[in-house]
Design a protein around this motif. Structure first.
Motif, PDB file in Angstrom:
ATOM      1  N   GLY A 175      13.963  20.972  44.410  1.00  0.00           N
ATOM      2  CA  GLY A 175      12.956  21.475  43.487  1.00  0.00           C
ATOM      3  C   GLY A 175      11.962  20.409  43.056  1.00  0.00           C
ATOM      4  N   ARG A 198      17.641  23.093  30.603  1.00  0.00           N
ATOM      5  CA  ARG A 198      16.433  23.242  31.422  1.00  0.00           C
ATOM      6  C   ARG A 198      16.725  22.856  32.870  1.00  0.00           C
ATOM      7  N   ASN A 201      18.712  25.645  34.474  1.00  0.00           N
ATOM      8  CA  ASN A 201      17.845  26.786  34.776  1.00  0.00           C
ATOM      9  C   ASN A 201      17.097  26.558  36.085  1.00  0.00           C
ATOM     10  N   ALA A 202      16.652  25.304  36.292  1.00  0.00           N
ATOM     11  CA  ALA A 202      15.934  24.982  37.533  1.00  0.00           C
ATOM     12  C   ALA A 202      16.859  25.093  38.737  1.00  0.00           C
ATOM     13  N   ALA A 204      19.500  27.041  38.942  1.00  0.00           N
ATOM     14  CA  ALA A 204      19.757  28.470  39.129  1.00  0.00           C
ATOM     15  C   ALA A 204      18.600  29.159  39.854  1.00  0.00           C
ATOM     16  N   ASP A 205      17.377  28.760  39.548  1.00  0.00           N
ATOM     17  CA  ASP A 205      16.215  29.331  40.229  1.00  0.00           C
ATOM     18  C   ASP A 205      16.248  29.021  41.730  1.00  0.00           C
ATOM     19  N   LEU A 206      16.782  27.847  42.080  1.00  0.00           N
ATOM     20  CA  LEU A 206      16.846  27.452  43.483  1.00  0.00           C
ATOM     21  C   LEU A 206      17.969  28.160  44.240  1.00  0.00           C
ATOM     22  N   THR A 207      19.101  28.373  43.573  1.00  0.00           N
ATOM     23  CA  THR A 207      20.281  28.898  44.272  1.00  0.00           C
ATOM     24  C   THR A 207      20.459  30.402  44.138  1.00  0.00           C
ATOM     25  N   GLY A 208      19.969  30.976  43.028  1.00  0.00           N
ATOM     26  CA  GLY A 208      20.202  32.395  42.777  1.00  0.00           C
ATOM     27  C   GLY A 208      21.634  32.713  42.391  1.00  0.00           C
ATOM     28  N   ARG A 211      25.354  33.078  36.748  1.00  0.00           N
ATOM     29  CA  ARG A 211      25.604  32.051  35.741  1.00  0.00           C
ATOM     30  C   ARG A 211      26.887  32.337  34.965  1.00  0.00           C
TER      31      ARG A 211
END
Length: 222
Positions: A175, A198, A201-202, A204-208, A211
């Protein structure tokens, strides 16, 4: 070529040939200066994968017993982990954790790259657990940018509790760096938690990944 670079080149070639990895965002990696690399954690092989493909040398911690085991197997493990730039650290004690962070601080103060898993230990169910705040402490203390990394499918290479490695295709997403003000070691726990969240969250956005709102625990840990 150094032992580290030779080992890295060999690992990279082996992964490319056997696993055909999908690599995204390597251009996001800062070319110079201190960097904190923060991946999710699914497999014993994650540190090797990240170290193999990143544009710069990444130092990860590894359990001290990997460096102190005896016999032929112990010698082989020690040589391997030394060759990929791993740093031995004791686990499970508060004093050891503090000492480890101080060592990470020294690496970043030299302008080098340090890798840390915010989850602390491997996810055995594939979900993304709450981040521990050591990564936030490092970011706020040093001001070094944090590069989130998303690993997808690495758990299929070597499932937990298995010694066998099976070639499988995996993905690594790098990222964009996250920048935080350099506050120094006097920052507050809420600040540290905010930064850590934060970063998670970044990731999680990359891996999907799904949580989980609690910390992950090693098997047998309370």
């Amino acid at each position: 070529m150094s032992i580290y670079e030779s080992s890295r080149a060999a690992s990279r070639a082996a992964f490319r040939l056997s696993c055909r990895p999908r690599l995204h965002g390597l251009a996001n990696f800062p070319a110079s200066g201190p960097v904190i690399v923060a991946p999710n954690h699914l497999s014993f092989l994650d540190s090797i994968i990240v170290s193999s493909f990143m544009p710069r040398r990444v130092s990860f911690f590894a359990k001290a017993e990997y460096f102190t085991s005896t016999g032929v197997k112990g010698a082989a493990m020690r040589t391997f982990f030394q060759s990929i730039g791993s740093i031995p650290v004791e686990r499970g004690e508060q004093a050891a954790s503090v000492a480890a962070l101080q060592l990470a601080l020294e690496i970043l103060d030299r302008g080098d790259v340090f890798g840390i898993y915010p989850e602390g230990t491997r996810s055995r169910d594939g979900m993304l657990y709450r981040g521990r705040t050591g990564v936030g402490w490092l970011a706020l203390t040093t001001g070094a940018p944090v590069v989130p990394v998303g690993l997808i499918g690495t758990e299929r290479l070597q499932p937990a509790d298995s010694m066998m490695v099976t070639p499988r295709r995996f993905t690594m997403k790098v990222g964009e760096p996250l920048y935080f003000d350099r506050v120094g070691p006097g920052h507050s726990l809420p600040q540290r938690r905010q930064v850590t969240d934060r970063i998670m969250n970044a990731i999680a956005d990359l891996t999907g990944q799904e949580r989980v709102g609690r910390y992950n625990q090693r098997p047998g840990a309370e």
